[in-house]
Design a protein around this motif. Structure first.
Motif, PDB file in Angstrom:
ATOM      1  N   TRP A 178       0.824  -1.201   0.000  1.00  0.00           N
ATOM      2  CA  TRP A 178       0.000   0.000   0.000  1.00  0.00           C
ATOM      3  C   TRP A 178       0.862   1.256   0.000  1.00  0.00           C
ATOM      4  CZ3 TRP A 178       0.413   3.480   3.972  1.00  0.00           C
ATOM      5  CH2 TRP A 178       0.986   3.024   5.173  1.00  0.00           C
ATOM      6  N   TRP A 183       0.592   3.987  -2.917  1.00  0.00           N
ATOM      7  CA  TRP A 183       0.226   5.345  -2.534  1.00  0.00           C
ATOM      8  C   TRP A 183       1.304   6.335  -2.982  1.00  0.00           C
ATOM      9  CZ3 TRP A 183      -1.092   7.104   3.188  1.00  0.00           C
ATOM     10  CH2 TRP A 183      -1.771   8.323   3.127  1.00  0.00           C
ATOM     11  N   TYR A 213      -0.588  11.440   9.170  1.00  0.00           N
ATOM     12  CA  TYR A 213       0.433  10.409   8.960  1.00  0.00           C
ATOM     13  C   TYR A 213       1.593  10.609   9.931  1.00  0.00           C
ATOM     14  CZ  TYR A 213       3.025   6.762   6.616  1.00  0.00           C
ATOM     15  OH  TYR A 213       3.691   5.583   6.355  1.00  0.00           O
ATOM     16  N   ASP A 224      -5.529   5.649   9.181  1.00  0.00           N
ATOM     17  CA  ASP A 224      -6.847   5.653   8.527  1.00  0.00           C
ATOM     18  C   ASP A 224      -7.262   7.087   8.184  1.00  0.00           C
ATOM     19  OD1 ASP A 224      -6.906   2.923   8.870  1.00  0.00           O
ATOM     20  OD2 ASP A 224      -8.245   2.977  10.610  1.00  0.00           O
ATOM     21  N   ARG A 252      -5.289   8.379   5.188  1.00  0.00           N
ATOM     22  CA  ARG A 252      -5.729   7.772   3.931  1.00  0.00           C
ATOM     23  C   ARG A 252      -7.117   8.278   3.526  1.00  0.00           C
ATOM     24  NH1 ARG A 252      -3.187   1.813   3.290  1.00  0.00           N
ATOM     25  NH2 ARG A 252      -4.761   1.801   1.655  1.00  0.00           N
ATOM     26  N   TRP A 287      -6.658  11.683   1.994  1.00  0.00           N
ATOM     27  CA  TRP A 287      -6.211  11.624   0.603  1.00  0.00           C
ATOM     28  C   TRP A 287      -7.346  11.178  -0.320  1.00  0.00           C
ATOM     29  CZ3 TRP A 287      -2.866  13.853  -2.222  1.00  0.00           C
ATOM     30  CH2 TRP A 287      -2.651  13.403  -3.538  1.00  0.00           C
TER      31      TRP A 287
END
Length: 403
Positions: A7, A11, A328, A341, A344, A347
């Motif tokens: 991931w 990303w 993050y 979470d 993400r 984003w």
């Protein structure tokens, strides 16, 4: 969600594609002012360049920072060319050869329009000049950054109460016109200016790691922790008098989450373990407060609240960008998946609602239903490639780091 690294790679590829193919591409191909020099001051909702629009120090230094960073990271000469154009324009049109520092605003042709020395603007000059030095190793840029730092310390620093006064007249004398813009309070000190002086000193310290700057940098972190972060709510207080009495109950969720990671970044450079520990604890509290109070059901970050509750439920482009990095960063500090979470989801919200898939770049803002607001356009005195570009740079770096 946090298991494995696939991931992260996916990303990171998505972030790099957004940065290169959308953000940088838009600014390279749509904003260069071939008529008057430099960069276009405004592109409105009609997508048409306004060649008569004034040009702000904020916009031009942020373009300089962004394309300097792009060249440093990607080593693409096209990015260096844009950075050099921005550097030339800032030095030719904004730099005050008589009194030092930089004008706040010039007209479309580059003549001074607003010649006051807004400390926020001087901070962005230091930030951009030091980044240009990191990228192009231009000693004249570093020298100018150091000169501007010394001007702030000479004229803006408050030796009695610490911190920095908001603005000065052209000759660095006192002015009663302190506010950044029409929506800000006309107070002597602000969170926003201190946050970006901190950001500037952090970047300058990377290329000029002197004992003198280290001392001022650490003191500024302490000022932020002692006076600007509310110890009870973990939100930034926004406006102050000289003695740090708070003048507003406004909460800016975007600044809170941005500040949480900029404070962490600054403290990591200082070499003071006790200060770093205190800063990390504060940053986590700030991220938690923002997550609990400021994130909407769709993952987007709401703009503002006060003691009575939400007062601006639009979702401007820049708080969304800062939320990705700030959450993050909190995940890196704590290992707690709730922050991963949140990053993400931030984003995903940006990709779904903020990125303009048709015209390029990002919308200024969307309302709570996800509809783009009108009136700001794609380019103006504040709308720039810095928040969204920097979020991509930061996340690309963090997604390949060890933690």
């Amino acid at each position: 969600m946090s298991a494995g690294t696939d991931w992260k790679a996916k990303w990171r590829e998505e972030l790099e594609r957004e940065l290169k193919d959308n953000i940088l591409h838009y600014w390279m191909t749509r904003t260069v002012d071939e008529k008057n020099g430099g960069f276009i001051g405004r592109i409105g909702d009609d997508r048409q360049p306004d060649y008569e629009a004034a040009k702000s120090l904020v916009l031009n230094t942020r373009i300089l920072w962004t394309f300097s960073a792009a060249y440093r990271v990607f080593k693409d000469d096209r990015y260096l060319a844009v950075a050099e154009r921005a550097y030339g324009y800032v030095m030719d049109k904004f730099a005050d050869r008589e009194y030092g520092g930089f004008y706040w605003m010039v007209d479309a042709k580059g003549s001074p329009l607003e010649d006051k020395k807004q400390v926020y603007g001087q901070a962005f000059a230091i930030y951009a000049l030091s980044e240009f030095y990191r990228a192009a190793r231009r000693k004249d840029a570093l020298d100018k950054a150091i000169e501007t730092y010394r001007l702030l310390e000479r004229h803006s620093y408050d030796p009695a109460n610490r911190g920095y006064i908001e603005a000065h007249a052209r000759d660095w004398s006192e002015t009663d016109r302190l506010a950044l813009g029409g929506g800000d309070m006309n107070e002597r000190k602000s969170m926003n200016t201190h946050l970006h002086v901190l950001e500037a000193y952090t970047n300058l310290y990377r290329v000029w790691p002197t004992e003198e700057l280290n001392k001022k940098h650490k003191e500024l972190i302490e000022v932020m922790l002692d006076h600007i972060v509310d110890p009870e709510t973990a939100h930034f207080k926004l406006f102050f008098d000289d003695e740090w009495n708070s003048k507003s109950d406004l909460i800016s969720y975007g600044h809170d989450i941005e500040g949480s990671w900029l404070l962490t970044e600054a403290a990591e450079l200082c070499g003071d373990e006790a200060l770093l520990k205190r800063t990390k604890e504060t940053a986590i509290r700030m991220a938690e407060a923002t997550l609990n109070e400021g994130v909407d059901a769709d993952g987007g970050l709401l703009n503002e609240a006060n003691a009575t509750g939400l007062i601006d439920t639009n979702k401007d482009w820049w708080p969304q960008a800062e939320a990705v990095v700030g959450f993050y960063n909190a995940y890196q500090l704590t290992g707690e998946d709730k922050y991963l979470d949140a990053a993400r989801r931030s984003w995903a919200f940006i990709d779904r609602c903020i990125i303009d898939k048709e015209d390029g770049e990002w919308f200024w803002s969307v309302d709570r239903e996800g509809r783009p607001t009108r009136g700001h356009g794609k380019v103006n005195a504040w709308k720039c490639p810095y928040h969204n570009g920097r979020a991509c740079f930061e996340m690309m770096e963090r997604l390949v780091s060890a933690h």
